[in-house]
Design a protein around this motif. Structure first.
Motif, short mmCIF file in Angstrom:
data_model
loop_
_atom_site.label_atom_id
_atom_site.label_comp_id
_atom_site.label_asym_id
_atom_site.label_seq_id
_atom_site.Cartn_x
_atom_site.Cartn_y
_atom_site.Cartn_z
N ARG A 20 0.84 -1.22 0.00
CA ARG A 20 0.00 0.00 0.00
C ARG A 20 0.87 1.25 0.00
O ARG A 20 0.56 2.23 -0.66
CB ARG A 20 -0.94 -0.01 1.22
N ASP A 21 1.97 1.20 0.73
CA ASP A 21 2.92 2.31 0.78
C ASP A 21 3.52 2.55 -0.63
O ASP A 21 3.57 3.68 -1.13
CB ASP A 21 4.03 1.97 1.79
N TYR A 22 3.93 1.47 -1.28
CA TYR A 22 4.50 1.55 -2.64
C TYR A 22 3.49 2.15 -3.61
O TYR A 22 3.80 3.06 -4.38
CB TYR A 22 4.90 0.13 -3.07
N TYR A 23 2.24 1.65 -3.52
CA TYR A 23 1.20 2.11 -4.44
C TYR A 23 0.90 3.60 -4.21
O TYR A 23 0.81 4.37 -5.17
CB TYR A 23 -0.06 1.27 -4.25
N GLN A 24 0.78 3.99 -2.96
CA GLN A 24 0.46 5.38 -2.64
C GLN A 24 1.62 6.32 -3.03
O GLN A 24 1.40 7.40 -3.58
CB GLN A 24 0.20 5.47 -1.14
N THR A 25 2.84 5.89 -2.77
CA THR A 25 4.01 6.73 -3.06
C THR A 25 4.17 6.99 -4.56
O THR A 25 4.52 8.09 -4.97
CB THR A 25 5.30 6.06 -2.52
N TYR A 26 3.91 5.98 -5.37
CA TYR A 26 4.14 6.12 -6.82
C TYR A 26 2.84 6.19 -7.63
O TYR A 26 2.86 5.96 -8.84
CB TYR A 26 5.06 4.99 -7.31
N TYR A 27 1.75 6.52 -6.96
CA TYR A 27 0.42 6.65 -7.58
C TYR A 27 0.48 7.67 -8.73
O TYR A 27 0.83 8.83 -8.52
CB TYR A 27 -0.56 7.10 -6.50
N LEU A 28 0.20 7.22 -9.93
CA LEU A 28 0.24 8.03 -11.16
C LEU A 28 1.64 8.61 -11.43
O LEU A 28 1.79 9.61 -12.12
CB LEU A 28 -0.83 9.14 -11.15
N LYS A 29 2.64 7.96 -10.83
CA LYS A 29 4.03 8.33 -11.12
C LYS A 29 4.73 7.09 -11.68
O LYS A 29 4.06 6.15 -12.09
CB LYS A 29 4.71 8.80 -9.83
N GLN A 30 6.04 7.10 -11.63
CA GLN A 30 6.77 5.94 -12.15
C GLN A 30 7.80 5.47 -11.14
O GLN A 30 8.51 6.27 -10.55
CB GLN A 30 7.45 6.31 -13.47
N ALA A 31 7.86 4.17 -10.94
CA ALA A 31 8.81 3.58 -9.99
C ALA A 31 9.83 2.73 -10.72
O ALA A 31 9.60 2.26 -11.83
CB ALA A 31 8.04 2.73 -8.98
N THR A 32 10.97 2.54 -10.05
CA THR A 32 11.98 1.61 -10.57
C THR A 32 12.09 0.44 -9.58
O THR A 32 11.54 0.51 -8.48
CB THR A 32 13.36 2.29 -10.64
N GLY A 33 12.83 -0.58 -9.98
CA GLY A 33 13.07 -1.70 -9.08
C GLY A 33 13.73 -1.24 -7.79
O GLY A 33 13.41 -1.71 -6.70
N LYS A 34 14.63 -0.28 -7.94
CA LYS A 34 15.33 0.28 -6.78
C LYS A 34 14.35 0.94 -5.81
O LYS A 34 14.45 0.79 -4.59
CB LYS A 34 16.34 1.30 -7.31
N ASP A 35 13.36 1.67 -6.36
CA ASP A 35 12.34 2.31 -5.53
C ASP A 35 11.52 1.26 -4.78
O ASP A 35 11.21 1.42 -3.60
CB ASP A 35 11.37 3.14 -6.40
#
Ligand SMILES: [Zn+2]
Length: 408
Positions: free
Chosen positions: A365-380
């Motif tokens: 949920r933290d991952y989803y909220q942090t990168y909501y409508l943004k872009q994440a990498t494996g490192k993130d």
């Protein structure tokens, strides 16, 4: 297909920009189709012109004709915006795939995606683009707002990302915060709608012997998926989700776009009556493609370099979360030859086992909220996991599955 794309560009970097990259993936798809599919030898895409304020802009291709570097009329300073207009003439290939048209149920269907010019993603000081991969994906898109007008014969139902209305053969679309835009049009579509958590689900399908069950099963799986993934990961960003029965020729399950998923199995519209396996694959395909609304469409990633983030997570969501796999069993060994799908799924399953369901769900949920409508990498992703569980067991698992270059 005559396309005219007005693209609004804002310079969000700290430096002036003099060139922008527009991508026309149709060029690579059609080059592939010319070689591999009969009847598509003469199918091409041509840039008619690229303009700003009616003034023609110079451009050059980078690598192949799908990557177009356009000279802006004046340097775009940080924070400033401008508009360019890209006019393209593109043939639609005769192909059962995400870009192509085919005969179906006594009519036709057009799957239109990977064929609209868009602004490439600018990240870490460069334009990101990758070569076309017919079996995989190579989109590099940032979330944008789309407004579209589509003209089609009146007999066609036109389905798109975002919210659309059709009147007298003209479909008007407003799609806010979408990562990729797709259109599916057929003159044989039936439609049936339902709701989940206030989100309207429209299922487009064909008449046929097993149509009634297909429709019920596809809708119910979408309802269950939306409810479950919302609870596990966080909210779906749009007010609508469209499902289209869009047969592909291969054994592909479907294809994901913001607010629209193509369900690709080549069975119901053609078969006299469906088998148990067909019904099972409807559940698998719909839950997988709906999971992509969370991973890829809402939390974006580079699907070419790190498909384990979107495909691995969709596969995990389909097989482990949707199927309600118990947490107290060590996940069975998966075929690791297919790294993006099964290696990714196996990694998330083991992570969930080691962290425990509660901590894993919190991290997701933290991952989803942090990168909501943004872009994440494996490192993130790994950084968020370690924030919630930095135990030796979790670190060992990460080391075993993921190359250290992602963790620098
Ligand atoms: Zn997928």
């Amino acid at each position: 297909m005559q396309e005219s794309a007005m693209i609004t560009i804002q310079n969000n970097t700290a430096k002036p920009i003099t060139q922008v990259m527009v991508r026309n993936i149709a060029s690579e798809v059609l080059t592939y189709d010319q070689k591999h599919y009969k009847g598509n030898k003469n199918k091409t895409t041509t840039i008619k012109q690229i303009t700003a304020n009616q003034q023609k802009l110079a451009y050059e291709f980078k690598g192949d004709e799908s990557n177009i570097l356009v000279d802006l009329p004046t340097s775009l300073t940080p924070g400033a915006s401008t508009q360019i207009n890209v006019e393209v003439q593109t043939d639609v290939p005769w192909r059962k795939d995400r870009f192509g048209y085919q005969a179906i149920a006594g009519g036709k269907i057009y799957n239109l995606s990977f064929c609209f010019p868009y602004l490439s993603d600018y990240r870490n000081g460069k334009w990101n683009y990758h070569p076309y991969n017919d079996e995989g994906e190579n989109r590099n898109l940032a979330v944008s707002d789309y407004q579209a007008e589509i003209y089609a014969p009146k007999s066609y139902k036109v389905v798109t990302s975002g919210e659309s209305h059709t009147k007298d053969g003209k479909t008007t679309v407003v799609a806010k915060d979408v990562r990729d835009f797709a259109i599916v049009a057929s003159n044989k579509f039936k439609v049936s709608s339902t709701k989940a958590n206030g989100i309207k689900i429209n299922n487009y399908y064909y008449a046929g012997k097993s149509a009634k069950i297909y429709n019920q099963l596809a809708k119910q799986t979408a309802v269950d998926s939306i409810k479950l993934f919302t609870k596990k990961y966080g909210p779906y960003p749009y007010s609508e989700l469209d499902l289209t029965e869009s047969p592909f020729g291969s054994d592909t399950g479907g294809m994901e776009y913001s607010g629209l998923v193509m369900i690709a199995q080549d069975t119901f519209a053609r078969k006299k009556s469906a088998s148990k396996e067909d019904y099972d694959s409807v559940i698998e395909n719909v839950s997988h493609e709906v999971a992509h609304q969370w991973f890829f469409n809402t939390v974006g990633n580079d699907e070419y370099t790190e498909p384990w983030l979107d495909e691995g997570m969709a596969e995990f969501s389909e097989d482990i979360i949707f199927d309600l796999s118990p947490i107290n069993k060590i996940p069975k060994k998966y075929d690791e030859t297919d790294t993006a799908y099964n290696g990714g799924k196996s990694f998330y399953s083991l992570l969930r086992y080691l962290m425990g369901e509660k901590k894993f769900d919190q991290a997701m949920r933290d991952y989803y909220q942090t990168y909501y409508l943004k872009q994440a990498t494996g490192k993130d992703f790994i950084a968020i996991i370690k924030k919630h569980d930095n135990s030796k067991a979790v670190n060992d698992l990460i080391k075993r599955y993921i190359s250290p270059k992602y963790l620098q």
